[in-house]
Design a protein around this motif. Structure first.
Motif, mmCIF file in Angstrom:
data_model
loop_
_atom_site.group_PDB
_atom_site.id
_atom_site.type_symbol
_atom_site.label_atom_id
_atom_site.label_comp_id
_atom_site.label_asym_id
_atom_site.label_seq_id
_atom_site.Cartn_x
_atom_site.Cartn_y
_atom_site.Cartn_z
ATOM 1 N N ILE A 151 -11.708 33.067 18.817
ATOM 2 C CA ILE A 151 -10.524 33.775 18.547
ATOM 3 C C ILE A 151 -10.456 33.895 16.963
ATOM 4 C CG2 ILE A 151 -7.960 33.851 18.614
ATOM 5 C CD1 ILE A 151 -8.069 32.189 21.120
ATOM 6 N N GLU A 152 -10.249 35.129 16.306
ATOM 7 C CA GLU A 152 -9.967 35.087 14.940
ATOM 8 C C GLU A 152 -8.900 36.067 14.596
ATOM 9 O OE1 GLU A 152 -13.677 35.999 13.159
ATOM 10 O OE2 GLU A 152 -14.720 34.275 13.393
ATOM 11 N N PRO A 153 -8.060 35.972 13.610
ATOM 12 C CA PRO A 153 -7.752 34.424 12.890
ATOM 13 C C PRO A 153 -7.611 33.235 13.995
ATOM 14 C CG PRO A 153 -5.829 35.732 12.343
ATOM 15 C CD PRO A 153 -6.916 36.920 13.232
ATOM 16 N N GLN A 154 -7.205 32.159 13.515
ATOM 17 C CA GLN A 154 -6.944 31.033 14.286
ATOM 18 C C GLN A 154 -5.691 31.315 15.303
ATOM 19 O OE1 GLN A 154 -6.519 27.452 12.160
ATOM 20 N NE2 GLN A 154 -6.140 26.004 14.260
ATOM 21 N N LEU A 155 -5.658 30.719 16.642
ATOM 22 C CA LEU A 155 -4.443 31.237 17.491
ATOM 23 C C LEU A 155 -3.324 30.510 16.836
ATOM 24 C CD1 LEU A 155 -4.042 32.241 20.417
ATOM 25 C CD2 LEU A 155 -4.275 29.710 21.405
ATOM 26 N N ARG A 156 -2.276 31.700 16.723
ATOM 27 C CA ARG A 156 -1.085 30.988 16.069
ATOM 28 C C ARG A 156 -0.007 30.449 17.216
ATOM 29 N NH1 ARG A 156 -2.083 36.243 13.714
ATOM 30 N NH2 ARG A 156 -1.215 37.216 15.728
ATOM 31 N N PRO A 157 0.680 29.320 16.682
ATOM 32 C CA PRO A 157 1.549 28.329 17.543
ATOM 33 C C PRO A 157 2.439 29.262 18.727
ATOM 34 C CG PRO A 157 1.606 27.754 15.399
ATOM 35 C CD PRO A 157 1.061 29.120 15.365
ATOM 36 N N GLU A 158 2.805 30.368 18.264
ATOM 37 C CA GLU A 158 3.524 31.227 19.296
ATOM 38 C C GLU A 158 3.035 31.881 20.400
ATOM 39 O OE1 GLU A 158 2.956 33.906 15.817
ATOM 40 O OE2 GLU A 158 3.425 31.911 16.196
ATOM 41 N N ASP A 159 1.692 32.097 20.408
ATOM 42 C CA ASP A 159 0.753 32.666 21.450
ATOM 43 C C ASP A 159 0.098 31.730 22.163
ATOM 44 O OD1 ASP A 159 1.572 35.174 19.949
ATOM 45 O OD2 ASP A 159 -0.003 35.125 18.633
ATOM 46 N N LYS A 160 -0.068 32.095 23.507
ATOM 47 C CA LYS A 160 -1.070 31.369 24.395
ATOM 48 C C LYS A 160 -2.099 32.443 25.068
ATOM 49 C CE LYS A 160 2.913 28.677 25.433
ATOM 50 N NZ LYS A 160 4.193 28.203 26.542
ATOM 51 N N VAL A 161 -3.000 31.752 25.838
ATOM 52 C CA VAL A 161 -3.866 32.307 26.458
ATOM 53 C C VAL A 161 -4.170 31.634 28.071
ATOM 54 C CG1 VAL A 161 -6.469 32.662 26.412
ATOM 55 C CG2 VAL A 161 -5.295 32.566 24.278
ATOM 56 N N ARG A 162 -4.551 32.713 28.754
ATOM 57 C CA ARG A 162 -5.028 32.274 30.093
ATOM 58 C C ARG A 162 -6.246 32.920 30.667
ATOM 59 N NH1 ARG A 162 0.004 35.355 33.033
ATOM 60 N NH2 ARG A 162 -0.986 37.511 32.880
ATOM 61 N N VAL A 163 -7.018 32.443 31.428
ATOM 62 C CA VAL A 163 -8.191 32.672 32.014
ATOM 63 C C VAL A 163 -7.919 33.347 33.593
ATOM 64 C CG1 VAL A 163 -10.421 32.320 32.906
ATOM 65 C CG2 VAL A 163 -9.467 31.474 30.748
ATOM 66 N N THR A 164 -8.315 34.412 33.790
ATOM 67 C CA THR A 164 -8.303 35.214 35.188
ATOM 68 C C THR A 164 -9.583 34.964 35.752
ATOM 69 O OG1 THR A 164 -8.605 37.199 34.636
ATOM 70 C CG2 THR A 164 -6.230 36.601 34.381
ATOM 71 N N VAL A 165 -9.463 34.848 37.212
ATOM 72 C CA VAL A 165 -10.707 34.822 37.737
ATOM 73 C C VAL A 165 -10.618 35.986 38.915
ATOM 74 C CG1 VAL A 165 -12.386 33.962 39.395
ATOM 75 C CG2 VAL A 165 -11.260 32.427 37.562
ATOM 76 N N ASP A 166 -11.262 36.848 38.872
ATOM 77 C CA ASP A 166 -11.396 38.115 39.892
ATOM 78 C C ASP A 166 -9.733 38.767 39.777
ATOM 79 O OD1 ASP A 166 -13.742 37.704 40.800
ATOM 80 O OD2 ASP A 166 -13.130 36.282 42.244
ATOM 81 N N GLY A 167 -9.136 38.718 38.693
ATOM 82 C CA GLY A 167 -7.842 39.471 38.346
ATOM 83 C C GLY A 167 -6.777 38.781 38.546
ATOM 84 N N ALA A 168 -6.837 37.385 39.117
ATOM 85 C CA ALA A 168 -5.971 36.248 39.239
ATOM 86 C C ALA A 168 -5.833 35.151 38.405
ATOM 87 C CB ALA A 168 -5.850 35.966 40.583
ATOM 88 N N GLY A 187 -21.103 32.226 44.985
ATOM 89 C CA GLY A 187 -20.895 33.788 44.926
ATOM 90 C C GLY A 187 -20.576 34.309 43.560
ATOM 91 N N LYS A 188 -20.308 35.680 43.574
ATOM 92 C CA LYS A 188 -20.067 36.410 42.200
ATOM 93 C C LYS A 188 -18.704 36.478 41.702
ATOM 94 C CE LYS A 188 -20.295 41.070 40.201
ATOM 95 N NZ LYS A 188 -20.988 42.641 40.489
ATOM 96 N N HIS A 189 -18.153 36.270 40.588
ATOM 97 C CA HIS A 189 -17.106 36.244 40.009
ATOM 98 C C HIS A 189 -16.807 36.891 38.917
ATOM 99 C CE1 HIS A 189 -15.771 33.162 43.091
ATOM 100 N NE2 HIS A 189 -16.799 32.769 43.008
ATOM 101 N N VAL A 190 -15.710 37.655 38.305
ATOM 102 C CA VAL A 190 -15.457 38.210 37.083
ATOM 103 C C VAL A 190 -14.526 37.359 36.536
ATOM 104 C CG1 VAL A 190 -14.788 40.230 36.166
ATOM 105 C CG2 VAL A 190 -16.042 40.479 38.163
ATOM 106 N N ILE A 191 -14.766 37.035 35.383
ATOM 107 C CA ILE A 191 -13.554 36.097 34.719
ATOM 108 C C ILE A 191 -13.218 36.994 33.147
ATOM 109 C CG2 ILE A 191 -14.615 33.739 35.321
ATOM 110 C CD1 ILE A 191 -15.940 33.501 32.523
ATOM 111 N N GLN A 192 -12.057 36.812 32.745
ATOM 112 C CA GLN A 192 -11.540 37.501 31.654
ATOM 113 C C GLN A 192 -10.467 36.570 31.228
ATOM 114 O OE1 GLN A 192 -10.406 41.327 32.780
ATOM 115 N NE2 GLN A 192 -10.643 42.259 30.782
#
Length: 233
Positions: A151-168, A187-192
């Motif tokens: 992540i650039e620039p550095q993640l700001r304090p008010e923002d957040k991130v989550r990881v999804t697996v197969d859209g969930a 098996g096969k998975h899609v992460i984002q």
């Protein structure tokens, strides 16, 4: 000779008679004018007397005003000054518009204006650094996947991130660039990765990554999850 003298006498007599008649007429005109003036003054005097106001105080101390002079004191009336209007009554007047004050205008905007959507400051780089695309997660990992973001620039304090697996979503959003996704199935998975602003709205998403997860078969004798070994109960 006598006829001539007689004519002079007649002419003189007629002239004197005419002069006397003119003087008498002038005297009558002046007299009429004086009589009319006296009548006007008398009328004005009567109107002034009729307009006189008297102040009375009764036994209870109440003050009463009337036009009866008995037992009252004269009240001196000040003439009223009447200023004629300079505008014609037939011309309609335009309505007067009063400009709203700053406080009322601000209050009106506060009540009617919707919530302002603060402009989101995006990130120039928001990607999944690891795992790599089409990477295989070996059996020894037991399906536990570590995800690292760039992540650039550095993640700001008010923002957040989550990881999804197969859209969930795999877990709640956090202000972090490192995540652990546990116990992925074989098996096969899609992460984002998704980047959320302070209101929880998704603003950016990373490119998806495909991974393959290897897990030991539950039917293997040494697998603790093998029902024959009492696992999975």
């Amino acid at each position: 000779m006598w006829p001539f003298v007689s004519s002079l006498y007649v002419a003189s007599t007629a002239t004197e008679h005419t002069a006397l008649s003119g003087a008498s007429a002038r005297t009558g005109w002046v007299g009429g004018l004086l009589l009319a003036l006296m009548l006007v003054l008398s009328s004005v005097s009567l109107e002034l007397q009729a307009a006189q106001i008297y102040r009375h105080v009764d036994a209870n101390g109440n003050v009463v005003f009337s036009d009866q002079p008995a037992g009252g004191s004269k009240v001196k009336l000040t003439p009223l000054s009447v200023v004629p209007s300079t505008e014609s009554s037939s011309v309609p007047r335009s309505p007067v518009r009063v400009a709203p004050s700053a406080s009322s205008e601000s209050s009106s905007r506060t009540r009617s204006a919707p919530a302002v959507d603060v402009r989101f400051r995006g990130y120039t780089r928001f990607t999944i650094q690891s795992p790599a695309n089409e990477e295989t997660l070996p059996t020894g990992r037991a399906g536990n996947l570590a995800v690292r973001l760039g992540i650039e620039p550095q993640l700001r304090p008010e923002d957040k991130v989550r990881v999804t697996v197969d859209g969930a979503p795999s877990q709640s959003a956090m202000n972090s660039s490192v995540f652990m996704v546990p116990a992925l199935a074989r098996g096969k998975h899609v992460i984002q990765a998704e980047l959320l602003d302070a209101s929880g709205r998704v603003r950016q998403t990373s490119e998806p990554r495909v991974i393959y997860v290897q897990r030991a078969s539950v039917n293997l004798p040494r697998n603790p999850n093998n029902p024959a070994n009492g696992g999975g109960s």
